[in-house]
Design a protein around this motif. Structure first.
Motif, mmCIF file in Angstrom:
data_model
loop_
_atom_site.group_PDB
_atom_site.id
_atom_site.type_symbol
_atom_site.label_atom_id
_atom_site.label_comp_id
_atom_site.label_asym_id
_atom_site.label_seq_id
_atom_site.Cartn_x
_atom_site.Cartn_y
_atom_site.Cartn_z
ATOM 1 N N ARG A 118 4.386 1.115 -53.152
ATOM 2 C CA ARG A 118 3.852 2.136 -52.254
ATOM 3 C C ARG A 118 4.613 3.443 -52.478
ATOM 4 O O ARG A 118 5.794 3.445 -52.825
ATOM 5 C CB ARG A 118 4.008 1.687 -50.809
ATOM 6 C CG ARG A 118 3.449 0.304 -50.525
ATOM 7 C CD ARG A 118 1.971 0.335 -50.264
ATOM 8 N NE ARG A 118 1.706 0.820 -48.908
ATOM 9 C CZ ARG A 118 0.487 1.135 -48.452
ATOM 10 N NH1 ARG A 118 -0.557 1.033 -49.252
ATOM 11 N NH2 ARG A 118 0.319 1.542 -47.218
ATOM 12 N N ASP A 135 -1.104 -0.694 -64.064
ATOM 13 C CA ASP A 135 -0.973 -1.975 -63.357
ATOM 14 C C ASP A 135 -1.609 -3.086 -64.179
ATOM 15 O O ASP A 135 -2.830 -3.247 -64.204
ATOM 16 C CB ASP A 135 -1.636 -1.877 -61.981
ATOM 17 C CG ASP A 135 -1.397 -3.126 -61.140
ATOM 18 O OD1 ASP A 135 -0.651 -4.016 -61.592
ATOM 19 O OD2 ASP A 135 -1.948 -3.202 -60.022
ATOM 20 N N ASP A 144 4.429 -7.135 -51.648
ATOM 21 C CA ASP A 144 4.344 -7.239 -53.111
ATOM 22 C C ASP A 144 3.556 -6.105 -53.759
ATOM 23 O O ASP A 144 3.208 -6.197 -54.948
ATOM 24 C CB ASP A 144 3.720 -8.582 -53.530
ATOM 25 C CG ASP A 144 4.440 -9.763 -52.908
ATOM 26 O OD1 ASP A 144 5.638 -9.632 -52.609
ATOM 27 O OD2 ASP A 144 3.784 -10.811 -52.713
ATOM 28 N N GLU A 145 3.294 -5.023 -53.023
ATOM 29 C CA GLU A 145 2.563 -3.896 -53.591
ATOM 30 C C GLU A 145 3.450 -2.652 -53.590
ATOM 31 O O GLU A 145 4.089 -2.342 -52.576
ATOM 32 C CB GLU A 145 1.283 -3.611 -52.807
ATOM 33 C CG GLU A 145 0.226 -4.690 -52.937
ATOM 34 C CD GLU A 145 -0.226 -4.896 -54.362
ATOM 35 O OE1 GLU A 145 -0.276 -3.917 -55.137
ATOM 36 O OE2 GLU A 145 -0.529 -6.054 -54.724
ATOM 37 N N TYR A 192 -0.432 2.549 -57.535
ATOM 38 C CA TYR A 192 -1.316 2.486 -58.696
ATOM 39 C C TYR A 192 -2.710 3.061 -58.448
ATOM 40 O O TYR A 192 -3.530 3.068 -59.372
ATOM 41 C CB TYR A 192 -1.399 1.044 -59.197
ATOM 42 C CG TYR A 192 -0.090 0.546 -59.775
ATOM 43 C CD1 TYR A 192 0.560 1.251 -60.779
ATOM 44 C CD2 TYR A 192 0.504 -0.622 -59.301
ATOM 45 C CE1 TYR A 192 1.767 0.807 -61.306
ATOM 46 C CE2 TYR A 192 1.709 -1.072 -59.823
ATOM 47 C CZ TYR A 192 2.341 -0.350 -60.824
ATOM 48 O OH TYR A 192 3.535 -0.787 -61.346
ATOM 49 N N ASP A 196 -0.969 3.248 -51.953
ATOM 50 C CA ASP A 196 -0.718 2.366 -53.094
ATOM 51 C C ASP A 196 -0.393 3.200 -54.334
ATOM 52 O O ASP A 196 -1.148 4.109 -54.705
ATOM 53 C CB ASP A 196 -1.943 1.493 -53.366
ATOM 54 C CG ASP A 196 -2.164 0.462 -52.283
ATOM 55 O OD1 ASP A 196 -1.226 0.231 -51.491
ATOM 56 O OD2 ASP A 196 -3.266 -0.120 -52.225
ATOM 57 N N ALA A 216 6.008 -5.668 -59.166
ATOM 58 C CA ALA A 216 5.340 -4.501 -58.572
ATOM 59 C C ALA A 216 5.762 -3.223 -59.274
ATOM 60 O O ALA A 216 4.927 -2.350 -59.560
ATOM 61 C CB ALA A 216 5.655 -4.424 -57.078
#
Length: 325
Positions: free
Chosen positions: A25, A123, A22-23, A116, A114, A261
């Motif tokens: 990349r 974000d 859920d992040e 963000y 990541d 995301a």
């Protein structure tokens, strides 16, 4: 002062995006001082075309085979490459977006990071970022006040309201990620502002960059990243790019998490599911999967047939909403 500019060189840049747990990349390459996006020279004698060159470059340097690739934009501003300041060639970069899964990559300097970390003000999944109220808004207010005349002060104020919202505004357009980055750069709030000014005007005293505004990158790669983010967010409303980041079978919760995301906002669960199902974007496959201790979640697949049924196939244009006082 910058030296006389000599000819030009074509460069290829890849914004390679995945969503893992859920992040969002992005693939980066470490350099001496900063990291950057995967990039390299376009070689006309070796590359059949620009996209083919990008695919070959990424495969050689990272071992990744890219599936979904689309051209993003061409970047050709002066002095993007420090060598141009001393008379080196103008670097014209053709950038591409690639959507994939976070597979292992080759090379000690290549890694997933990541998204963000580089654009933290984008974000909003946990509400409006503290860096906006604590760092960015005060710095932008000061930038507006420092305008030389009323007309410029009004122009600056308008740009701030359009990109970050007026003080009492409730919603902000998530798609304007590039406009926000360019505003922060021009206002001298991010690290690249100071770095580039020192490069062009040596020994000139400039204000220190403000902390809390993300990790800087080589050249203008953060601008490229912001451009890609705006493109992806915009396409959520009319093209099903989100499905390129999902496995062949997925739950509606997985789909929502990936959409959040990319958009940087939290979506209303029931409204999201109703929109996806009513748009015929997905269809059940007749099986379910266990998720934690709750009831099994139904599995779906993307209905690729919908691409030939409708001119516009998407979820919704993401909107950032400020925390209520």
């Amino acid at each position: 002062m910058p030296g006389k500019r000599q000819n030009a060189r074509i460069d290829l840049i890849g914004v390679i995006v995945a969503v893992t747990e859920d992040e969002p990349r992005v693939l980066v390459v470490d350099h001496d001082d900063y990291c950057g996006l995967p990039n390299g020279a376009f070689r006309p004698t070796e590359h059949e075309g620009l996209e083919a060159g990008l695919r070959r470059l990424v495969k050689t340097r990272t071992s990744l085979d890219l599936a979904y690739v689309e051209q993003l934009y061409t970047f050709g501003n002066r002095y993007r490459d420090p060598e141009e300041v001393g008379g080196g060639p103008r670097v014209v970069s053709v950038a591409y977006i690639a959507l994939t899964h976070e597979n292992p990559v080759a090379g000690e300097t290549v890694r997933w990071e990541d998204f963000y970390r580089f654009l933290p003000w984008e974000d909003w999944r946990d509400g409006s970022p503290k860096s906006i109220s604590q760092v960015i808004e005060p710095a932008l207010d000061d930038w507006v006040r420092r305008a030389k005349d009323v007309r410029r002060r009004r122009e600056r104020s308008d740009r701030v309201r359009i990109t970050f919202g007026a003080p009492n505004s409730v919603e902000i357009d998530a798609v304007l990620s590039l406009e926000r980055f360019e505003l922060l750069y021009e206002a001298g709030i991010i690290a690249e502002s100071e770095r580039d000014r020192r490069l062009l005007i040596p020994n000139t005293a400039v204000a220190e960059s403000i902390s809390g505004t993300g990790v800087p990158m080589i050249s203008d790669h953060r601008r490229v990243l912001a451009t890609a983010l705006g493109r992806l967010r915009g396409k959520l409303a009319y093209r099903p790019v989100v499905f390129e980041l999902l496995p062949g079978e997925f739950t509606l919760l997985q789909l929502q998490n990936v959409a959040e995301a990319l958009s940087g906002v939290t979506l209303h669960k029931q409204n999201f599911r109703r929109l996806v199902l009513n748009a015929d974007l997905v269809e059940p496959i007749g099986r379910a999967t266990s998720v934690g201790r709750g009831r099994p979640a139904e599995l779906f697949r993307f209905r690729r047939e919908v691409l030939g049924e409708k001119l516009t196939v998407g979820i919704s244009r993401p909107v950032m909403r400020r925390d209520k006082a």
